[in-house]
Structures are given as structure tokens and as C-alpha cells.
Design an enzyme around this catalytic site. Structure first.
Site, PDB file in Angstrom:
ATOM      1  CG  ASP A 182      40.939  44.468  22.994  1.00 16.92           C
ATOM      2  OD1 ASP A 182      40.864  45.592  23.501  1.00 16.92           O
ATOM      3  OD2 ASP A 182      41.491  44.253  21.902  1.00 16.92           O
ATOM      4  CG  HIS A 195      46.083  42.294  15.999  1.00 21.79           C
ATOM      5  ND1 HIS A 195      47.402  42.187  16.389  1.00 21.79           N
ATOM      6  CD2 HIS A 195      45.667  43.489  16.498  1.00 21.79           C
ATOM      7  CE1 HIS A 195      47.755  43.254  17.075  1.00 21.79           C
ATOM      8  NE2 HIS A 195      46.724  44.057  17.162  1.00 21.79           N
ATOM      9  CG  ASN A 241      49.389  40.413  13.610  1.00 21.00           C
ATOM     10  OD1 ASN A 241      48.484  41.225  13.770  1.00 21.00           O
ATOM     11  ND2 ASN A 241      49.718  39.532  14.545  1.00 21.00           N
ATOM     12  CD  GLU A 269      47.487  38.413  17.850  1.00 26.26           C
ATOM     13  OE1 GLU A 269      47.768  38.816  16.706  1.00 26.26           O
ATOM     14  OE2 GLU A 269      47.917  38.961  18.878  1.00 26.26           O
TER      15      GLU A 269
HETATM   16  C1  F6R Z   1      42.956  47.683  20.961  1.00 24.60           C
HETATM   17  C2  F6R Z   1      42.931  46.644  19.958  1.00 24.60           C
HETATM   18  C3  F6R Z   1      44.027  46.407  18.980  1.00 24.60           C
HETATM   19  C4  F6R Z   1      44.686  47.669  18.433  1.00 24.60           C
HETATM   20  C5  F6R Z   1      45.849  47.294  17.516  1.00 24.60           C
HETATM   21  C6  F6R Z   1      46.586  48.517  17.006  1.00 24.60           C
HETATM   22  O1  F6R Z   1      41.792  47.637  21.752  1.00 24.60           O
HETATM   23  O2  F6R Z   1      41.986  45.952  19.956  1.00 24.60           O
HETATM   24  O3  F6R Z   1      43.521  45.645  17.902  1.00 24.60           O
HETATM   25  O4  F6R Z   1      43.743  48.436  17.750  1.00 24.60           O
HETATM   26  O5  F6R Z   1      46.756  46.487  18.202  1.00 24.60           O
HETATM   27  O6  F6R Z   1      47.260  49.109  18.070  1.00 24.60           O
HETATM   28  P1  F6R Z   1      47.894  50.561  17.959  1.00 24.60           P
HETATM   29  O7  F6R Z   1      46.767  51.504  17.788  1.00 24.60           O
HETATM   30  O8  F6R Z   1      48.608  50.763  19.262  1.00 24.60           O
HETATM   31  O9  F6R Z   1      48.813  50.528  16.791  1.00 24.60           O
END
Ligand code: F6R
Length: 246
Positions: free
Chosen positions: A67, A138, A136, A143
Site C-alpha cells: 500500500d 485490517h 481492528n 479496513e
Molecule cells: C502496512 C500495512 C498495515 C500494517 C498494520 C499494522 O503496509 O499494510 O496493514 O501492517 O497497520 O501496523 P503496525 O505494524 O505498525 O502495527
């Protein structure tokens, strides 16, 4: 799903690195799906160290990131392009032209989503996708409520995700409100998935992932339907999980 329980973040990163390096060694040309955020930085650090110490080469590795934020240029220190350069690409011998991240500055964002989805197909698909998980549920920026059928698409970020990511920006107002993300169906097409989970803040997500039903209101739950998922999670992340064979 295979679950590997490790003691802490460092061990999670070391185990994940061993897994990734093993794949690189076995394959002539590997396509890695990469994530950003706090979770994989330890893994990337281990890969860099191994590259320097053992000479593992990335000359034949393609990478495809999950992303990118909308409105941040490649030069922006908070763009995922910059994250990947400073946390990995600048320290290993991967060719930058073999690395792919959606463009958050494209004038036609829908066209950029279509281009990215096609690019993944044309590269032959993702051999090993690294994932983190949001509190959550994701994955990527998919989301809760995202269709399991979704391909690469434009998303509105939820307030909870913007708040979780605000730590990298000088204020929450600077956190973009939109992003381009691989969709759930894009992620599910990966031949193998490695989900990394660390810390108490993820314990509720881990419980839902392992114990609840598969539902679009908890996007990561779809991983239960994938034939080749390994979860490397630390003790803190697994605190609330009841039936793990320890
Ligand atoms: C990052 C991504 C997100 C993260 C998720 C967890 O490219 O796609 O899905 O993997 O938000 O974030 P952290 O690792 O910061 O807890």
C-alpha cells in the site's frame, strides 16, 4: 494456518528473517510482497544484517508493496517509498526497478489501482507476502467491511488507523485520509503468507483471528481460508488465545 509462538519481537523478527532468507536461497527469482509499519522493521533489520554478514543477494528478487498513502510524493519522509528505502532497499542489493509500490501521486487514482493489480499478475504473482495486522483486523489498508472480492483499490482510512499511524507524523492532521491498497483478493492470491504479530496491543486481534468466524467485519479472518499461512506471533500477542497447543 501454522502458528509459531516466539518469546518477543526480536525472536519474531529473527524467525521471519530465517523464513524469508530460506525462500530466497531456494528460488531463482522470488517475488516478495512487503508491508510497512512498525511490525516488519525488525525483520528488515535482520535481512540487512544477513546481507552484510552472509551475502544473501536480492539481485533476483522482485518486491511488491501492499500500500501507499495518497498525496505523499516519493520524496516525502512519511511515504511508504521512503520507508522501504530507509528500512530495507538502500541497504541491500535489490535493483530499485524491481521494487514496486503504488503511486500515491497518480492523477488518475483508479487507473493506478488497475495498473498495480495488472502489474502483480504480470510479474507472475506474489510468492511470499509479508503481513502485519491492524488492531481492528485490517490487512494492507483493507479496513473492516472491505469486500473479500476486492482487488487493488482506493480506501478512506478509518480514524483508528490514522491515529495508530500518527506516531510517524508531526500531528494527526498530517496523516493522509486515503490510501491505495492491494485488496483482499489480491492478498489471497499470494502463494504463501507470513503474518507477523507482536505486542499486547494486538492480543484482541489475535484472539478474533484464531477463534472467531470468517467475516468481512474482521478482514484478517479471511486468512483462515488460505492454504499456506504461517503466523509468527510473540507471547504478548497470544495472551488471550485459549486453545493454542503450546
Ligand atoms: C502496512 C500495512 C498495515 C500494517 C498494520 C499494522 O503496509 O499494510 O496493514 O501492517 O497497520 O501496523 P503496525 O505494524 O505498525 O502495527
Amino acid at each position: 494456518m501454522r502458528i509459531i509462538e516466539v518469546s518477543d519481537y526480536k525472536q519474531m523478527s529473527v524467525k521471519a528473517a530465517q523464513h524469508v532468507i530460506g525462500k530466497i536461497m531456494k528460488s531463482d527469482c522470488l517475488t516478495l510482497g512487503l508491508a510497512t509499519g512498525g511490525t516488519p522493521t525488525g525483520l528488515y533489520g535482520e535481512l540487512i544484517e544477513d546481507h552484510h554478514v552472509n551475502g544473501t543477494s536480492y539481485k533476483c528478487v522482485n518486491s511488491i508493496n501492499l500500500d501507499e498513502y495518497i498525496g505523499l510524493s516519493k520524496e516525502d519522509p512519511n511515504s511508504y517509498f521512503q520507508y522501504m528505502c530507509s528500512n530495507l532497499f538502500s541497504h541491500i542489493d535489490i535493483a530499485l526497478e524491481n521494487t514496486h509500490i503504488p503511486s500515491g501521486m497518480a492523477t488518475d487514482l483508479q487507473k493506478e489501482c488497475d495498473r498495480y493489480e495488472k502489474l502483480i499478475e504480470e510479474t507472475g504473482g506474489i510468492d511470499l507476502q509479508i503481513l502485519g495486522i491492524g488492531e481492528n483486523g485490517h490487512i494492507g489498508f483493507n479496513e473492516p467491511g472491505t469486500s473479500f472480492q476486492s482487488g487493488t483499490h482506493l480506501v478512506e482510512l478509518t480514524e483508528s488507523t490514522r491515529e495508530a499511524n500518527a506516531r510517524y507524523f508531526s500531528s494527526i492532521d498530517e496523516v493522509p485520509r486515503q490510501a491505495i491498497t492491494m485488496g483482499i483478493s489480491t492478498i489471497m492470491k499470494s502463494r504463501e503468507i507470513l503474518l507477523l504479530v507482536s505486542g499486547k496491543s494486538k492480543q484482541d486481534a489475535m484472539k478474533k483471528l484464531l477463534e472467531n468466524e470468517v467475516t468481512e467485519s474482521f478482514p484478517a479472518s479471511i486468512l483462515r481460508n488460505h492454504p499456506n499461512v504461517t503466523i509468527i506471533a510473540d507471547k504478548d500477542a497470544l495472551t488471550m488465545v485459549q486453545h493454542l497447543h503450546r
